[in-house]
Design a protein around this motif. Sequence first.
Motif, PDB file in Angstrom:
ATOM      1  N   VAL A  44       0.835  -1.195   0.000  1.00 14.82           N
ATOM      2  CA  VAL A  44       0.000   0.000   0.000  1.00 14.82           C
ATOM      3  C   VAL A  44       0.873   1.249   0.000  1.00 14.82           C
ATOM      4  O   VAL A  44       1.960   1.268   0.570  1.00 14.82           O
ATOM      5  CB  VAL A  44      -0.957   0.027   1.214  1.00 14.82           C
ATOM      6  CG1 VAL A  44      -1.909  -1.144   1.159  1.00 14.82           C
ATOM      7  CG2 VAL A  44      -0.188   0.042   2.529  1.00 14.82           C
ATOM      8  N   HIS A  45       0.366   2.273  -0.663  1.00 14.55           N
ATOM      9  CA  HIS A  45       1.040   3.572  -0.698  1.00 14.55           C
ATOM     10  C   HIS A  45       0.595   4.346   0.535  1.00 14.55           C
ATOM     11  O   HIS A  45      -0.561   4.751   0.644  1.00 14.55           O
ATOM     12  CB  HIS A  45       0.640   4.303  -1.979  1.00 14.55           C
ATOM     13  CG  HIS A  45       1.339   5.615  -2.177  1.00 14.55           C
ATOM     14  ND1 HIS A  45       0.836   6.614  -2.967  1.00 14.55           N
ATOM     15  CD2 HIS A  45       2.510   6.086  -1.673  1.00 14.55           C
ATOM     16  CE1 HIS A  45       1.660   7.651  -2.958  1.00 14.55           C
ATOM     17  NE2 HIS A  45       2.680   7.349  -2.183  1.00 14.55           N
ATOM     18  N   ALA A  46       1.482   4.508   1.488  1.00 18.07           N
ATOM     19  CA  ALA A  46       1.104   5.144   2.751  1.00 18.07           C
ATOM     20  C   ALA A  46       2.304   5.848   3.355  1.00 18.07           C
ATOM     21  O   ALA A  46       3.448   5.438   3.166  1.00 18.07           O
ATOM     22  CB  ALA A  46       0.555   4.104   3.733  1.00 18.07           C
ATOM     23  N   SER A  47       2.038   6.909   4.093  1.00 20.14           N
ATOM     24  CA  SER A  47       3.078   7.638   4.812  1.00 20.14           C
ATOM     25  C   SER A  47       2.922   7.333   6.294  1.00 20.14           C
ATOM     26  O   SER A  47       1.928   7.696   6.917  1.00 20.14           O
ATOM     27  CB  SER A  47       2.950   9.141   4.558  1.00 20.14           C
ATOM     28  OG  SER A  47       3.920   9.851   5.306  1.00 20.14           O
ATOM     29  N   GLY A  48       3.888   6.620   6.859  1.00 19.52           N
ATOM     30  CA  GLY A  48       3.800   6.252   8.269  1.00 19.52           C
ATOM     31  C   GLY A  48       3.030   4.967   8.486  1.00 19.52           C
ATOM     32  O   GLY A  48       2.510   4.355   7.546  1.00 19.52           O
ATOM     33  N   LEU A  49       2.937   4.557   9.745  1.00 19.03           N
ATOM     34  CA  LEU A  49       2.328   3.274  10.088  1.00 19.03           C
ATOM     35  C   LEU A  49       0.921   3.408  10.657  1.00 19.03           C
ATOM     36  O   LEU A  49       0.345   2.421  11.108  1.00 19.03           O
ATOM     37  CB  LEU A  49       3.215   2.532  11.104  1.00 19.03           C
ATOM     38  CG  LEU A  49       4.672   2.313  10.669  1.00 19.03           C
ATOM     39  CD1 LEU A  49       5.389   1.431  11.681  1.00 19.03           C
ATOM     40  CD2 LEU A  49       4.746   1.695   9.290  1.00 19.03           C
TER      41      LEU A  49
END
Length: 289
Positions: free
Chosen positions: A202-207
Motif C-alpha cells: 500500500v502507498h502510505a506515509s507512516g504506520l
Amino acid sequence: MSQTALQIIARGPRAAAEAAAEAIDADVMLEGATYSILEEDEDKGIWRIDAFPTTADEAEVLQARLAEHPDVTVHVEVLADADWLAMSLSGLPPVKAGRFFVYGAHDQGQVPLSAVALKIDAGAAFGTGHHGTTVGCLVAYDELLKRETFDKVLDVGCGTGVLAIAAAKTGSRVAVGTDIDGPSVRIANENAKLNQAKASFVHASGLNDRRVRQHGPYDLVFANILAPPLVALSQDIKLALRIGGVAILSGLLRTQERRVTAAYLSKGFRLERRIHRDAWSALVLRRMG
C-alpha cells in the motif's frame, strides 16, 4: 528528472567514505537519493560510493556533500541514453542469502531446487537483493525461521517488495508492505504476482494508515530504510509489533548502529543480533514490553 543521466563516483579510505555516506543520509534534500557504498580494493583500503541523481538539484547537493570530505576524490560520469539500470542489473549475479535465492529473468535457469526463489527484475525501486542491507535482512530472517514462525509480517519502506514476498513464500499468512513512493508500491505488487506470493503493498506515509493498522499487531517488522527514519519510527514500530515480536532493521551504516540501537533499547527492545555486509549493518531486535 534530469535530461542527462549521471553517475557520481567517490573513492577514499573507509572512514572518509563512511563519513561522506553519513553526510548524504543526514541531508534532508537527499532523502530519496540512490547510492551504494562498498569496498572496492581490499589491499589498498579503498572504498567507493556510487550515486545516481535523478535531478540536477540532487546532483548538485550530492557533489556538495561529497566535496566536504577532502580525503574522498569525486568524479562525475555521463551515462549513455539507455535503460542503464536494467543493463547494469542484467550483469549482476544472483544472490544466495540463507534459503533465499534472489535472481533476475536472465538467471531463470540457475535457481537451486532447494531454494526459496525470489524473482526480482530491474525496476525503479530499491531492493534487488544485491545491496548489503537487503542481504542482511534476508540472512537475519533465514536464521529466525530456523526456530520460530511469523504469521503476520510488515515491510516498512518495501521498495521492490522482496522482503514481504520472502515472508509470504515462507509461510506468513499476512505479508503487508508500505512505501511513501507510489511507483515502488506498483512495482512491489507486480513482483508479488510474478512470484505468486500472497503479499500486498500500500502507498502510505507512516504506520498509522488504516490498511496497515488493520492487520496488527505484527509478529515481525522489516524496516530497510535509512538511519534517521529508523530512529524517528522507533515508537511506531514498537506499537506495530506484538510483545515478543521482532524488528529487523537495516539501511544503516555500521557507524550508525549505536544511534539506532539506543533509540530501540529506550523503547523496551532487546538487541539479539548484528549482521554486517560491507559497510552496512542489519539489526535484529525483540520487543520485550
